[in-house]
Design an enzyme around this catalytic site. Structure first.
Site, PDB file in Angstrom:
ATOM      1  N   SER A  95     -14.741  -2.823 -11.470  1.00 24.18           N
ATOM      2  CA  SER A  95     -16.191  -1.713 -10.746  1.00 24.18           C
ATOM      3  C   SER A  95     -17.319  -2.115 -11.725  1.00 24.18           C
ATOM      4  O   SER A  95     -17.380  -2.289 -12.991  1.00 24.18           O
ATOM      5  CB  SER A  95     -15.790  -0.481 -10.358  1.00 24.18           C
ATOM      6  OG  SER A  95     -17.214  -0.140 -10.627  1.00 24.18           O
ATOM      7  N   ASP A 109       0.783  -1.400  -0.157  1.00 22.62           N
ATOM      8  CA  ASP A 109       0.010   0.170  -0.196  1.00 22.62           C
ATOM      9  C   ASP A 109       1.195   1.456   0.144  1.00 22.62           C
ATOM     10  O   ASP A 109       1.789   0.938   0.600  1.00 22.62           O
ATOM     11  CB  ASP A 109      -0.907  -0.150   0.594  1.00 22.62           C
ATOM     12  CG  ASP A 109      -2.409   0.937   0.991  1.00 22.62           C
ATOM     13  OD1 ASP A 109      -3.855   0.312   0.619  1.00 22.62           O
ATOM     14  OD2 ASP A 109      -2.089   1.822   1.369  1.00 22.62           O
ATOM     15  N   LYS A 114     -11.589   1.221 -15.171  1.00 25.11           N
ATOM     16  CA  LYS A 114     -12.447  -0.094 -14.318  1.00 25.11           C
ATOM     17  C   LYS A 114     -12.625  -0.912 -15.199  1.00 25.11           C
ATOM     18  O   LYS A 114     -12.420  -2.430 -15.869  1.00 25.11           O
ATOM     19  CB  LYS A 114     -13.462   0.116 -13.824  1.00 25.11           C
ATOM     20  CG  LYS A 114     -13.548   0.732 -12.293  1.00 25.11           C
ATOM     21  CD  LYS A 114     -11.737  -0.228 -11.866  1.00 25.11           C
ATOM     22  CE  LYS A 114     -11.640   0.330 -10.541  1.00 25.11           C
ATOM     23  NZ  LYS A 114     -10.785  -0.353  -9.544  1.00 25.11           N
ATOM     24  N   VAL A 168       1.987   1.505  -6.755  1.00 23.86           N
ATOM     25  CA  VAL A 168       1.634  -0.267  -7.985  1.00 23.86           C
ATOM     26  C   VAL A 168       2.562   0.498  -9.630  1.00 23.86           C
ATOM     27  O   VAL A 168       2.599  -0.887 -10.126  1.00 23.86           O
ATOM     28  CB  VAL A 168       0.758  -0.613  -8.374  1.00 23.86           C
ATOM     29  CG1 VAL A 168       0.111  -1.507  -6.777  1.00 23.86           C
ATOM     30  CG2 VAL A 168      -0.456   0.598  -8.673  1.00 23.86           C
ATOM     31  N   TYR A 186     -12.877   6.942 -14.531  1.00 22.23           N
ATOM     32  CA  TYR A 186     -13.377   5.640 -13.512  1.00 22.23           C
ATOM     33  C   TYR A 186     -13.597   4.593 -14.418  1.00 22.23           C
ATOM     34  O   TYR A 186     -13.136   3.852 -14.085  1.00 22.23           O
ATOM     35  CB  TYR A 186     -14.234   6.102 -12.280  1.00 22.23           C
ATOM     36  CG  TYR A 186     -13.969   5.293 -11.463  1.00 22.23           C
ATOM     37  CD1 TYR A 186     -13.089   4.754 -10.732  1.00 22.23           C
ATOM     38  CD2 TYR A 186     -15.507   4.500 -11.430  1.00 22.23           C
ATOM     39  CE1 TYR A 186     -12.810   4.198  -9.323  1.00 22.23           C
ATOM     40  CE2 TYR A 186     -15.284   3.291 -10.639  1.00 22.23           C
ATOM     41  CZ  TYR A 186     -14.172   2.611  -9.343  1.00 22.23           C
ATOM     42  OH  TYR A 186     -13.786   2.253  -8.659  1.00 22.23           O
TER      43      TYR A 186
END
Length: 256
Positions: free
Chosen positions: A149, A36, A166, A60, A162
């Protein structure tokens, strides 16, 4: 797939869905790396869970940081599972706002990086490490579970960045499964609906009630623990591969 005694990496592992997943994996006997950007929260969770968890802070999209997480996982067991939960957004908005202003390109790029590119980066590096594992009777060497999502399927007004990010994760699932089949690595993605993470539970009650209106049954937000149970199911079932699985109580997003 046999999970006990093996190791896992959960990106975004200190957040709501990630932390629930880390706890579940430790509960079933996996040594788990909490990867994280928030070093403090990652360390706090790892300390809570004891020797079965390790905290690694990083991004990441940074290859060195990802390599550090892989090394940490490999030091505590054979890396058999990666759960990519890290993601988010930096602001929404319509493609052209009501005042005529076009969507900010930088915000779109950053949202893609946080979600799609970061997910791909961790997957490619972790799968390369998994290729060195001994295969089981089905030839399995590892499993990757990505987080999308339902916005990637039915994005709402103002969610173009977004939703695109996704949707890219959902679009990767089958090609990744096909690419990684020769090395025995399965890939699935989970597409959650409205989940009761700490962030979502912190919004005003009137807004929470509005969010729940369109959920069919159960008439509530999803629980992070339910996401973690689905991760476990995917990891354990060797015939689940190349699938995008909704977790949403039959919710379908309205246009806005």
């Amino acid at each position: 797939m046999e999970l006990e005694g093996r190791s896992a990496i959960v990106t975004g592992g200190a957040g709501g869905l990630g932390a629930a997943t880390v706890r579940r994996l430790v509960e079933i006997g996996m040594c788990t790396v909490v990867f994280d950007r928030d070093a403090g929260r990652a360390e706090e969770l790892a300390m809570e869970l004891g020797d079965a968890a390790r905290a690694v802070s990083g991004d990441v999209n940074d290859d060195d940081d990802v390599a550090g997480a892989i090394a940490a996982a490999s030091s505590i067991g054979s890396l058999a599972l990666v759960v990519n939960v890290a993601g988010g957004g930096v602001g929404g908005g319509r493609t052209v706002g009501r005042d005529g202003t076009p969507h900010d390109k930088a915000a779109f790029i950053v949202t893609m990086e946080m979600n799609a590119i970061g997910t791909f980066n961790v997957t490619r590096l972790a799968a390369a490490a998994m290729a060195a594992n001994d295969p089981d009777d089905d030839g399995q060497r590892g499993v990757v579970v990505n987080t999308a999502s339902i916005a990637g399927l039915e994005g709402q007004t103002g969610q173009v960045a977004y939703a695109a990010a996704k949707a890219a994760i959902l679009g990767m699932t089958l090609p990744l499964a096909r690419d990684l089949a020769p090395i025995g690595v399965r890939v699935c993605a989970i597409a959650p609906g409205t989940m009761g993470t700490p962030v979502m539970l912190s919004v005003p009650e009137t807004m929470r009630e509005k969010l729940v209106e369109s959920i069919i049954f159960p008439k509530r937000m999803g629980r992070p623990e339910e996401f973690a149970l689905l991760v476990e199911s995917i990891a354990r079932n060797p015939y689940l591969n190349g699938e995008n699985i909704r977790l949403d109580g039959a919710l379908r997003f309205p246009p806005r």
